[in-house]
Design an enzyme around this catalytic site. Structure first.
Site, PDB file in Angstrom:
ATOM      1  N   GLY A 251       0.798  -1.145  -0.270  1.00 45.05           N
ATOM      2  CA  GLY A 251      -0.115  -0.031  -0.156  1.00 45.05           C
ATOM      3  C   GLY A 251       0.869   1.088   0.094  1.00 45.05           C
ATOM      4  N   THR A 252       2.306   0.981   0.073  1.00 44.71           N
ATOM      5  CA  THR A 252       3.013   2.078   0.091  1.00 44.71           C
ATOM      6  C   THR A 252       3.446   2.826  -1.166  1.00 44.71           C
ATOM      7  OG1 THR A 252       4.661   0.328  -0.379  1.00 44.71           O
ATOM      8  CG2 THR A 252       4.380   1.122   2.044  1.00 44.71           C
TER       9      THR A 252
ATOM     10  N   GLY B 111      12.897  -1.861   0.946  1.00 47.07           N
ATOM     11  CA  GLY B 111      12.478  -2.309  -0.421  1.00 47.07           C
ATOM     12  C   GLY B 111      12.616  -1.355  -1.557  1.00 47.07           C
TER      13      GLY B 111
ATOM     14  N   ASN C 277       8.892   9.296  -4.957  1.00 51.60           N
ATOM     15  CA  ASN C 277       7.844   9.923  -5.393  1.00 51.60           C
ATOM     16  C   ASN C 277       7.121  10.552  -4.378  1.00 51.60           C
ATOM     17  OD1 ASN C 277       5.118  10.311  -6.515  1.00 51.60           O
ATOM     18  ND2 ASN C 277       4.284   8.097  -6.652  1.00 51.60           N
ATOM     19  N   PRO C 278       7.177  12.044  -4.525  1.00 56.68           N
ATOM     20  CA  PRO C 278       6.552  12.894  -3.358  1.00 56.68           C
ATOM     21  C   PRO C 278       5.292  12.468  -2.663  1.00 56.68           C
ATOM     22  CG  PRO C 278       7.456  14.168  -5.062  1.00 56.68           C
ATOM     23  CD  PRO C 278       7.442  12.763  -5.664  1.00 56.68           C
TER      24      PRO C 278
ATOM     25  N   GLN D  84       3.636   7.866   3.335  1.00 51.36           N
ATOM     26  CA  GLN D  84       4.359   7.181   4.264  1.00 51.36           C
ATOM     27  C   GLN D  84       4.773   7.826   5.391  1.00 51.36           C
ATOM     28  OE1 GLN D  84       5.911   3.486   3.910  1.00 51.36           O
ATOM     29  NE2 GLN D  84       3.985   3.985   3.173  1.00 51.36           N
TER      30      GLN D  84
ATOM     31  N   LYS E 177      16.679   6.809   0.545  1.00 50.93           N
ATOM     32  CA  LYS E 177      16.460   6.350   1.570  1.00 50.93           C
ATOM     33  C   LYS E 177      15.383   5.482   1.961  1.00 50.93           C
ATOM     34  CE  LYS E 177      20.631   8.948   3.687  1.00 50.93           C
ATOM     35  NZ  LYS E 177      20.852   9.955   4.675  1.00 50.93           N
TER      36      LYS E 177
ATOM     37  N   GLY F  39       9.596   4.274   5.060  1.00 48.11           N
ATOM     38  CA  GLY F  39       8.515   3.334   5.566  1.00 48.11           C
ATOM     39  C   GLY F  39       8.244   3.470   7.099  1.00 48.11           C
ATOM     40  N   GLU F  40       9.471   3.685   7.726  1.00 45.47           N
ATOM     41  CA  GLU F  40       9.454   3.535   8.928  1.00 45.47           C
ATOM     42  C   GLU F  40       9.829   4.673   9.843  1.00 45.47           C
ATOM     43  OE1 GLU F  40      10.378  -0.971   9.977  1.00 45.47           O
ATOM     44  OE2 GLU F  40      11.160  -0.333   8.022  1.00 45.47           O
TER      45      GLU F  40
HETATM   46 MO1  MOS Z   1       9.020  -3.472   8.642  1.00 42.40          MO
HETATM   47  S1  MOS Z   1       8.463  -3.739  10.666  1.00 42.40           S
HETATM   48  O1  MOS Z   1      10.590  -4.003   8.893  1.00 42.40           O
HETATM   49  O2  MOS Z   1       7.971  -4.724   7.964  1.00 42.40           O
END
Ligand code: MOS
Length: 696
Positions: A464-465, A506, A585-586, A592, A655, A658-659
């Site tokens: 979904g990212t 990813g 992609n802004p 995210q 870089k 996502g987290e």
């Molecule tokens: Mo993320 S918690 O490394 O899927």
């Protein structure tokens, strides 16, 4: 140094390619796998936290019209590998946690399967259980390493001596709650056997890792397992590795030759079967001189794991590299309890581990009379304190200054409780964010020319990212063509090997493989390819991490309002500024980052899995009682980024993002709540009952 792409498509705003199929409901998810005449599986879970099943009575369930099979440890197949106790479904009578799978029912409809599951009766020989984490348990142990392979403890210099010698110190204990990953799409697997080979439609962050794990547990060659997953409705780490239900679905289908079996977990089942973030207890020590320069940083963490499988959250690792201090120490100790198996949840390690230290920095700033933004800037290290390597790029200071400017930090009155707006106490707080800029060692990609279009293929995941879109932009720039001439195919083990969508690696990893394939394609076929031309690429050996410390950084600013009479807490403003290399992609990047910040706010104020010590049960195991931030809670959340050039991370110069958005948010909010009220809450979540006693 990497040969960086000329960004043309990269960096431009692109709508999600999968958007129309998602909003029109045509994007197929795992439970909608296109199989004929499926049967449906429902899991039965233990309702004791520790013990043994001594008797099972399935007669009534088996006699229910529409029931096809009831599987329990008494009649189920033996698995080839039971080494991973979480995945050793129904291989023993022993119950190691409440909610463990003790049986499964397969029926013609999901409703009948669920009803019949309630008709199977189990007799247990119950044993006393222990689910209570505390720092003074006498059975805490030191794991060999912490997730994924960091040193458990580190020590440089002499923290005790530095604490003695310092002008100012902070010694405090902080704690974070138990949190459960709750992606919108519950975990689901559809399984179909064909002549001894297995096809799985599984909601996962990595089709290839599901394939290798499932093949091992079931005793198959990898090639006998195909895993398909074009779309995922979120995972946050809980779909980063296959959990027990995936094996259960495969076993269920094997018991019914010729039938596909669909298994979808209920929301409640997700609270015991798909991992969660361990609660943590964090003892922080800081020592500083009057000018704010730190001489010591120490973080000692206590957390839990399950009795059957160890997961050691790397909570203290960020404290090792965040700020300059000559004397540093970190440690992790675990209690192995009769609880479900903890696992990855968005920014495992950094997310909980930046709470204690970033609140402690706020406490130190106050004691020193130094602005908390300035205190962080004064402790900016020249190099990674732990490895001694230079940072490939580190723009924390830029993020702090830029964020302070955007947020309007300059006119902040440092005194807590000084600002009032009607009945509301108003405060602001800051905290830093950090997350490693990782790339996995292996991923492969193919670039092909097909029907006059370019196709990039890799078995990657889109949680979904935005992977469907970002990989097309990367392929387009690597090929030197407009993005609308490139198609992407992902989410199937028939495609080239892709690493798991985890650790925010990813796009970095898969993008690198695609760039390699695109460059090979151009080398081989030039600018004017023929239909069917095709080239492969793979992630090359990557030595940058031996020479550089590779991280993304950020700064988060929160405004918190606490009602003086009721203690009600609101976050009207949250602003984050991040330095994460080049943004691919802004549009999806912003999504995210604000998603991470929203989840961080949810962690700060709402989320809390309440584990009942009497039963070992997470009692608030649904959305009615496990509170997650809603739209009404997320008033004004903004994410920005600074220009950052990093030629060491990958050919895109990007870089992972996502987290990092969830890292530091909870500390910024807790610090703002203190600034609003003068009440320091050191254990999450920050709820009104913790503030009220301190309000006049
Ligand atoms: Mo993320 S918690 O490394 O899927």
């Amino acid at each position: 140094m990497t040969d960086l792409l000329q960004p043309k498509a990269i960096g431009q705003d692109h709508a999600r390619r999968d958007g129309p199929s998602k909003v029109s409901g045509t994007a197929p998810y795992a439970n909608e796998a296109p199989v004929d005449n499926p049967a449906y599986c429902h899991l039965i879970q233990a309702d004791v936290a520790r013990g043994r099943v001594t008797a099972t009575d399935a007669a009534e369930a088996e006699a229910t019209p529409g029931v096809l099979a009831v599987l329990t440890p008494r009649n189920v197949e033996r698995l080839a590998s039971t080494e991973d106790k979480e995945l050793a479904v129904l291989q023993t009578d022993e119950v190691a946690f409440r909610g463990q799978i003790v049986g499964l029912v397969i029926a013609e409809t999901p409703e009948v399967a669920r009803q019949a599951a309630g008709l199977v009766s189990f007799t247990y020989a119950e044993q006393p259980h222990d689910v209570t984490l505390s720092a003074d348990r006498d059975d805490l142990y030191k794991p060999d390493t912490v997730n994924p392979s960091f040193a458990t403890d580190t020590s440089t210099g002499d923290v005790d001596a530095a604490m003695q010698a310092a002008d100012v110190t902070v010694t405090q204990t902080y704690s974070t709650a138990m949190y459960h990953n709750n992606p919108m799409e519950p975990h689901a697997t559809t399984a179909l056997w064909n002549d001894g080979d297995l096809v799985l439609w599984d909601s996962t962050q990595g089709v290839h890792s599901v394939r290798s794990t499932v093949a091992k547990v079931l005793g198959l060659a990898k090639e006998q397992v195909r895993v398909i997953c074009p779309y995922v409705g979120g995972g946050f780490g809980s779909k980063g590795m296959p959990h027990a239900h995936v094996i259960a679905a495969a076993m269920g289908a094997r018991a019914l030759p010729g039938r596909a079996v669909k298994l979808a977990l209920t929301r409640q089942q997700m609270f015991s079967l798909v991992g969660y973030r361990t609660p943590t207890i964090q003892r922080v020590r800081l020592a500083a001189a009057k000018d704010g320069r730190l001489s010591a940083i120490a973080l000692d963490v206590v957390e839990q794991t399950s009795r059957i499988k160890e997961f050691a959250e790397q909570t203290a690792v960020a404290a090792r590299m965040m700020y300059a201090a000559a004397h540093r120490a970190t440690s992790h100790r675990l209690a192995a309890l009769d609880v479900p198996v903890p696992s990855w949840m968005r920014a495992p390690g950094e997310c909980p581990g930046m709470f204690g230290p970033e609140v402690a920095m706020d406490e130190l700033a106050e004691r020193l009379g130094i602005d908390p933004v300035e205190l962080r800037i004064r402790n900016e290290p020249e190099r990674d304190p732990e490895s001694g390597n230079p940072f490939s790029s580190r723009n924390l200071v830029t993020c702090l200054r830029d964020g302070a400017e955007r947020f309007g930090w300059a006119d902040r009155d440092p005194r807590p409780g000084a600002r009032r707006d009607g009945g509301w106490l108003v405060g602001t707080g800051v905290a830093s964010s950090v997350y490693p800029a990782s790339r996995m060692p292996k991923s492969d990609a193919t670039v092909r020319f097909e029907d006059g279009r370019y196709v990039a293929e890799i078995g990657a995941a889109d949680l979904g990212t935005g992977t469907w879109t970002t990989l097309a932009l990367i392929a387009a720039d690597a090929l030197g063509v407009p993005a609308d001439e490139v198609d992407v195919r992902i989410g199937d083990t028939e495609q080239p090997f892709a690493s798991v969508a985890g650790g925010s690696s990813g796009t970095s990893t898969w993008g690198t493989a695609i760039v390699e394939a695109a460059r090979a394609f151009r080398d081989k076929f030039g600018q004017d390819p023929q239909d069917g031309d095709e080239a492969q690429g793979q992630v090359p050996e990557y030595r940058a991490s031996e020479r550089y410390a590779l991280y993304a950084f950020g700064a988060q600013f929160a405004e918190v309002r606490v009602h003086a009479d009721t203690g009600e807490i609101r976050v009207p403003r949250l602003a984050g500024v991040f330095a994460a290399g080049r943004v691919v992609n802004p549009r999806t990047a912003r999504s995210q980052l604000i998603g991470g910040m929203t989840m961080g706010m949810s962690m700060a104020l709402h989320e809390n899995s309440v584990l009942d010590p009497a039963t070992g049960h997470v009692v608030n195991h649904d959305f009615a009682e496990y509170h997650i931030a809603t739209c009404a809670d997320a008033a004004n959340i903004e994410a920005y980024w600074v220009d950052e050039h990093d030629p060491h991370v990958n050919p895109m110069g990007s870089k992972g993002i996502g987290e990092i958005g969830i890292v530091g948010t909870a500390a910024a909010i807790a610090n703002a709540a203190y600034h609003a009220t003068g009440v320091r809450v050191r254990d999450l979540p920050v709820t009104l009952d913790k503030l009220l006693p301190g309000l006049d």
